[in-house]
Each structure stands twice: as C-alpha cells, then as structure tokens.
Scaffold this motif. Structure first.
Motif, PDB file in Angstrom:
ATOM      1  N   ARG A   1       0.824  -1.206   0.000  1.00 56.33           N
ATOM      2  CA  ARG A   1       0.000   0.000   0.000  1.00 56.33           C
ATOM      3  C   ARG A   1       0.862   1.262   0.000  1.00 56.33           C
ATOM      4  O   ARG A   1       0.503   2.277  -0.598  1.00 56.33           O
ATOM      5  N   GLU A   2       1.997   1.179   0.689  1.00 51.84           N
ATOM      6  CA  GLU A   2       2.910   2.319   0.673  1.00 51.84           C
ATOM      7  C   GLU A   2       3.495   2.498  -0.733  1.00 51.84           C
ATOM      8  O   GLU A   2       3.637   3.633  -1.223  1.00 51.84           O
ATOM      9  N   GLN A   3       3.822   1.391  -1.402  1.00 54.10           N
ATOM     10  CA  GLN A   3       4.317   1.460  -2.777  1.00 54.10           C
ATOM     11  C   GLN A   3       3.253   2.049  -3.695  1.00 54.10           C
ATOM     12  O   GLN A   3       3.551   2.876  -4.570  1.00 54.10           O
ATOM     13  N   ALA A   4       2.001   1.619  -3.488  1.00 56.73           N
ATOM     14  CA  ALA A   4       0.902   2.158  -4.296  1.00 56.73           C
ATOM     15  C   ALA A   4       0.757   3.661  -4.060  1.00 56.73           C
ATOM     16  O   ALA A   4       0.508   4.430  -4.996  1.00 56.73           O
ATOM     17  N   ARG A   5       0.894   4.094  -2.792  1.00 55.31           N
ATOM     18  CA  ARG A   5       0.786   5.528  -2.492  1.00 55.31           C
ATOM     19  C   ARG A   5       1.860   6.319  -3.223  1.00 55.31           C
ATOM     20  O   ARG A   5       1.578   7.368  -3.841  1.00 55.31           O
ATOM     21  N   GLN A   6       3.100   5.829  -3.179  1.00 58.02           N
ATOM     22  CA  GLN A   6       4.190   6.535  -3.841  1.00 58.02           C
ATOM     23  C   GLN A   6       3.967   6.602  -5.350  1.00 58.02           C
ATOM     24  O   GLN A   6       4.197   7.641  -5.988  1.00 58.02           O
ATOM     25  N   THR A   7       3.499   5.478  -5.917  1.00 51.36           N
ATOM     26  CA  THR A   7       3.223   5.440  -7.354  1.00 51.36           C
ATOM     27  C   THR A   7       2.125   6.443  -7.712  1.00 51.36           C
ATOM     28  O   THR A   7       2.237   7.203  -8.691  1.00 51.36           O
ATOM     29  N   LYS A   8       1.065   6.476  -6.919  1.00 45.74           N
ATOM     30  CA  LYS A   8      -0.048   7.375  -7.218  1.00 45.74           C
ATOM     31  C   LYS A   8       0.326   8.838  -6.987  1.00 45.74           C
ATOM     32  O   LYS A   8      -0.205   9.731  -7.659  1.00 45.74           O
ATOM     33  N   GLU A   9       1.216   9.073  -6.030  1.00 44.75           N
ATOM     34  CA  GLU A   9       1.712  10.442  -5.862  1.00 44.75           C
ATOM     35  C   GLU A   9       2.373  10.920  -7.158  1.00 44.75           C
ATOM     36  O   GLU A   9       2.175  12.076  -7.589  1.00 44.75           O
ATOM     37  N   ARG A  10       3.176  10.052  -7.787  1.00 36.90           N
ATOM     38  CA  ARG A  10       3.846  10.417  -9.047  1.00 36.90           C
ATOM     39  C   ARG A  10       2.821  10.613 -10.164  1.00 36.90           C
ATOM     40  O   ARG A  10       2.936  11.546 -10.978  1.00 36.90           O
ATOM     41  N   LEU A  11       1.808   9.725 -10.199  1.00 36.61           N
ATOM     42  CA  LEU A  11       0.776   9.849 -11.227  1.00 36.61           C
ATOM     43  C   LEU A  11      -0.005  11.151 -11.056  1.00 36.61           C
ATOM     44  O   LEU A  11      -0.346  11.820 -12.045  1.00 36.61           O
ATOM     45  N   VAL A  12      -0.311  11.507  -9.813  1.00 35.38           N
ATOM     46  CA  VAL A  12      -1.033  12.750  -9.544  1.00 35.38           C
ATOM     47  C   VAL A  12      -0.196  13.953  -9.989  1.00 35.38           C
ATOM     48  O   VAL A  12      -0.710  14.898 -10.610  1.00 35.38           O
ATOM     49  N   ALA A  13       1.091  13.914  -9.658  1.00 33.72           N
ATOM     50  CA  ALA A  13       1.965  15.032 -10.039  1.00 33.72           C
ATOM     51  C   ALA A  13       1.981  15.228 -11.559  1.00 33.72           C
ATOM     52  O   ALA A  13       1.884  16.360 -12.070  1.00 33.72           O
TER      53      ALA A  13
ATOM     54  N   ALA B   1      -3.866   2.391  -2.213  1.00 28.70           N
ATOM     55  CA  ALA B   1      -2.982   2.948  -1.188  1.00 28.70           C
ATOM     56  C   ALA B   1      -3.664   2.820   0.170  1.00 28.70           C
ATOM     57  O   ALA B   1      -4.762   2.271   0.275  1.00 28.70           O
ATOM     58  N   GLN B   2      -3.005   3.338   1.212  1.00 30.46           N
ATOM     59  CA  GLN B   2      -3.642   3.341   2.524  1.00 30.46           C
ATOM     60  C   GLN B   2      -4.953   4.131   2.430  1.00 30.46           C
ATOM     61  O   GLN B   2      -5.061   5.087   1.680  1.00 30.46           O
ATOM     62  N   ARG B   3      -5.910   3.684   3.195  1.00 25.88           N
ATOM     63  CA  ARG B   3      -7.232   4.281   3.098  1.00 25.88           C
ATOM     64  C   ARG B   3      -7.211   5.784   3.334  1.00 25.88           C
ATOM     65  O   ARG B   3      -7.955   6.543   2.707  1.00 25.88           O
ATOM     66  N   GLU B   4      -6.358   6.234   4.262  1.00 28.29           N
ATOM     67  CA  GLU B   4      -6.341   7.659   4.581  1.00 28.29           C
ATOM     68  C   GLU B   4      -5.760   8.510   3.447  1.00 28.29           C
ATOM     69  O   GLU B   4      -5.893   9.732   3.453  1.00 28.29           O
ATOM     70  N   HIS B   5      -5.075   7.871   2.475  1.00 25.72           N
ATOM     71  CA  HIS B   5      -4.497   8.609   1.344  1.00 25.72           C
ATOM     72  C   HIS B   5      -5.283   8.411   0.048  1.00 25.72           C
ATOM     73  O   HIS B   5      -5.244   9.292  -0.829  1.00 25.72           O
ATOM     74  N   GLU B   6      -5.943   7.280  -0.088  1.00 28.14           N
ATOM     75  CA  GLU B   6      -6.531   6.894  -1.377  1.00 28.14           C
ATOM     76  C   GLU B   6      -7.511   7.930  -1.919  1.00 28.14           C
ATOM     77  O   GLU B   6      -7.404   8.360  -3.078  1.00 28.14           O
ATOM     78  N   ASP B   7      -8.480   8.332  -1.115  1.00 25.71           N
ATOM     79  CA  ASP B   7      -9.510   9.247  -1.613  1.00 25.71           C
ATOM     80  C   ASP B   7      -8.925  10.607  -1.978  1.00 25.71           C
ATOM     81  O   ASP B   7      -9.302  11.209  -2.995  1.00 25.71           O
ATOM     82  N   ASP B   8      -8.017  11.113  -1.166  1.00 19.66           N
ATOM     83  CA  ASP B   8      -7.421  12.418  -1.447  1.00 19.66           C
ATOM     84  C   ASP B   8      -6.623  12.375  -2.747  1.00 19.66           C
ATOM     85  O   ASP B   8      -6.717  13.299  -3.580  1.00 19.66           O
TER      86      ASP B   8
END
Length: 409
Positions: free
Chosen positions: A195-207, A238-245
């Motif tokens: 989930r942490e890897q997914a968060r980092q990946t999605k952070e890059r996609l969002v950017a 990602a972690q639930r607290e990050h996914e929606d944002d």
C-alpha cells in the motif's frame, strides 16, 4: 480371681485376654477389684471398636488417601497386637484385615483412574498440538488467531503429564503459535509495504496529471491521461487515509484538462450526448449489481462495465456529475464491501480508521476556519472555493466516521 468370656484376673492381679492363640497378658491391676480391672480393659476394647468404626466410615465416605488410611490401620493394629484390651481381639484383626484390603483396592482403582486421566490428557494435548500445527499454515488471520487463543485456554485446563512428554508437546504447541504469529506479521507487513508502494506510485501519477492539466495538445494529452488511468488502476490501493485524497487530485487534474478540451470542441456535443445515453445504460447495468452480495462476481462485472464505460468517451459536462455519481455509488459499494472484508482480516484497521477520522476532522475544522476568515475579509470567491473543498472533505469524514462505527467505536 475374676473372669468373663474374653478375659480374667488371677490372684496376683495380672489381667489376661483370651485369643485364638491362647491367653495373652494384658497388664497388671493393683488399684481395685478384679471386676474393676476387667471393666477398665473392656472399655479399652470398646474404644478400639469405636476407633475402627470411625476409620471404616472415613475410608468409605471420604477421599482419605491410601497412605494415611494405611498409617491409621497400622496404628490401631499395633494397639490390638499389644493386647492392652479385653474383648474379641481376633474379630478386630479381621476387621482391620478387611479394611486394609479395601484400602488397597481403592489404591489400585485410583492408580488406574489416574493412569486413565493421564492417557486422556495426553490424547487431548496431542489433538490440541495437531490442530495448532494445522492452524499455523492458515491465512484466515482473525479466526485462526482467535482459535489458537482458545486452544491455549484448553491446554491450561488439562492436567500435566510427565515432564518430558509435557515439555515436548508444549514445545510443538508453542512453535506452531509462534510460526502463525510470524506469518501473520509478515503478511500485514507485506500488505502495508504494498500500500505504501501504491501511495508513492499514485503520488507520481497525480503530479504528472496535474502538470498536464493546462495542456492544449488535446490528442496526445488525452492519450496520456488514459495511460495514467491504466497505471493508476494497476498500482493497487494505497492506505485508506491517502486513497480518496489522491484520487480527488488525480481526477480533478483530468477534469481541468477535459473541461478545457470540451470548450474547444463544442461541436462534439452531439457525440457526447450519444455517449451520455450509453453511459446511462452502463450506469443502470452497474446499479443492478447492488446490493453487493457476491463480491468477486460484482467486482468482475463492474470491471467489465467500467472498461466499456472508459471506451465510450466523454459526455456533456453538465450531465457528467450525475451519471458518474451513479457509477461512483456502485464503485463505492464494492469498495465498502472490499473494506469490510479487509477489516475482517486486518485487526489493525481500527487504529487506522481512528487516525484517519482525526486527520479528516482536523482538516474540516481548518477549512471552516479559513472560510470564516475569507468571508470576514470579503473574499467570497476564495470562500466559495474553500466551501467546495470543505464539502468533499466533509463527505470523506462522514464516510470515515461510518467506517469507524462499523468497528463498534
């Protein structure tokens, strides 16, 4: 000289008792008449009779140990053998012999019973060990963990075996529990890492999505957004607290770009109207999946519908929130079913839900304060923008609070 059926006193005051082995000297009496001497030693005999009777009752009605019973029998037997009483001493010996036989029988019965209990305890502990070793390989983390705790209570209720056997079985039992705990810890550590890897990946996609939102290269940028969406789906949750944002930022960046493109290509309204009809049909098809009863089937069906949805293209901007809202409602229902399944296998989820709720509550409170400040300053445009952001955060908070209630909190 004085006598009775069981004893006599001679001229010298010597008292005798009659036994199957002949007369035996009881003692010497000089303090009174021969009758008083016989009466005294007959009372001694009666005392022995009472003492034997009481011992027989204790053996029959209490859990007097064989060792203590034997000691008591020998104590009385010594008094009988020393001939310090006048009466039927042979009868007393027979009663003592019978009582000793009864005690020995009870000793053997208790020994057999103890052996049986020990054997039963051994089989019970071996069964507990076998079940624990089987559970050690389970991936039903919650139910298997609860069952292992119950097995520990069962183990504690059983009697101990000989030290060697008990230690060997306990070692296997303890090893199985440790193996399960180690696997469970590794599983959730791996899940957290994913989930942490997914968060980092999605952070890059969002950017990247946000950097493309102002592009006017409609074709290439739209194609890149489709690739980013595919990468988003492939990244996992990602972690639930990050996914929606993250999703709101990602989708918001796309909205900016596609809104601008829609303004430029107003002539495509007819095509988008047709797209709306198709998406409404797909939304209606997706809504038939609710309520979610078969998660796996619903997920597969929604994936198929969503692929067709993505292939349809854009719809008129003013109609999009409603039709997409219908699809998002179905997606949320499936996600909630997934979260419910996740919570059933992830006991750490409550702590995370509480953390998320606190973060969202702080964000909502902060936004409300900023809105009040903006309105007080007369900056209604900024206040309206913050109000729309507050609306989204409040919805997330309501969802988080609902999830926390599901934990019983």
């Amino acid at each position: 000289m004085s006598s009775d059926p069981w004893g006599r006193v001679d001229e010298t005051g010597t008292v005798y008792v009659r036994t199957s082995e002949g007369e035996q000297v009881v003692g010497s009496w000089q303090a009174g008449t021969p009758e008083e001497a016989l009466a005294y030693f007959e009372r001694k005999y009666e005392g022995l009779v009472v003492e034997i009777g009481l011992l027989e009752k204790r053996v029959k009605t209490t859990d007097l140990s064989a060792k203590d019973a034997t000691t008591a029998i020998e104590h009385i037997r010594q008094q009988v053998d020393e001939h310090h009483a006048v009466g039927d001493l042979d009868a007393l010996r027979k009663r003592l012999d019978g009582l000793a036989a009864t005690v020995e029988t009870r000793r053997e019965e208790r020994k057999a019973q103890k052996a049986k209990q020990t054997d039963e305890a051994r089989h019970s502990k071996e069964a507990l060990v076998a079940e624990a070793e089987e559970l050690a390989q389970s991936e039903q983390w919650r139910s298997a963990g609860e069952r292992l705790r119950a097995l520990v209570d069962n183990w504690k209720s059983l009697p101990r075996l000989d030290r060697k056997s008990d230690d060997e079985l306990w070692h296997r039992f303890s090893h199985a529990r440790s193996a399960f705990s180690k696997r469970r810890k590794a599983h959730f550590a791996s899940l957290d890492a994913q989930r942490e890897q997914a968060r980092q990946t999605k952070e890059r996609l969002v950017a990247e999505a946000e950097s493309l939102s102002g592009s006017s290269d409609w074709g290439a940028t739209a194609a890149r957004y489709r690739e980013l969406m595919a990468d988003w789906k492939a990244a996992g949750r990602a972690q639930r607290e990050h996914e929606d944002d993250l999703w709101n930022r990602f989708r918001g960046a796309q909205d900016v770009f596609f809104a601008a493109r829609s303004g430029v290509f107003a002539e495509r309204d007819a095509e988008q109207t047709e797209n709306l009809k198709l998406k409404e049909e797909l939304a209606a098809e997706a809504e038939k999946l609710m309520p979610v009863t078969d998660l796996k089937a619903a997920r597969a069906a929604f994936r198929s519908i969503n692929e067709r949805w993505e292939a349809v293209g854009h719809v008129p901007r003013d109609a999009r929130p409603k039709v997409e809202g219908r699809m998002h409602a179905v997606e949320r229902a499936i996600q909630e079913a997934e979260e419910a399944e996740w919570r059933r296998t992830n006991p750490e989820a409550r702590a995370r839900a509480e953390g998320l709720t606190g973060q969202l509550q702080s964000a909502v409170d902060k936004l409300r304060g900023q809105i009040d400040t903006a309105r007080a300053a007369g900056n209604n445009a900024k206040a309206d923008k913050l109000a729309r952001e507050l609306e989204g955060r409040q919805a997330l908070l309501d969802q988080a609070l609902k999830g926390l209630q599901e934990f019983g909190g």
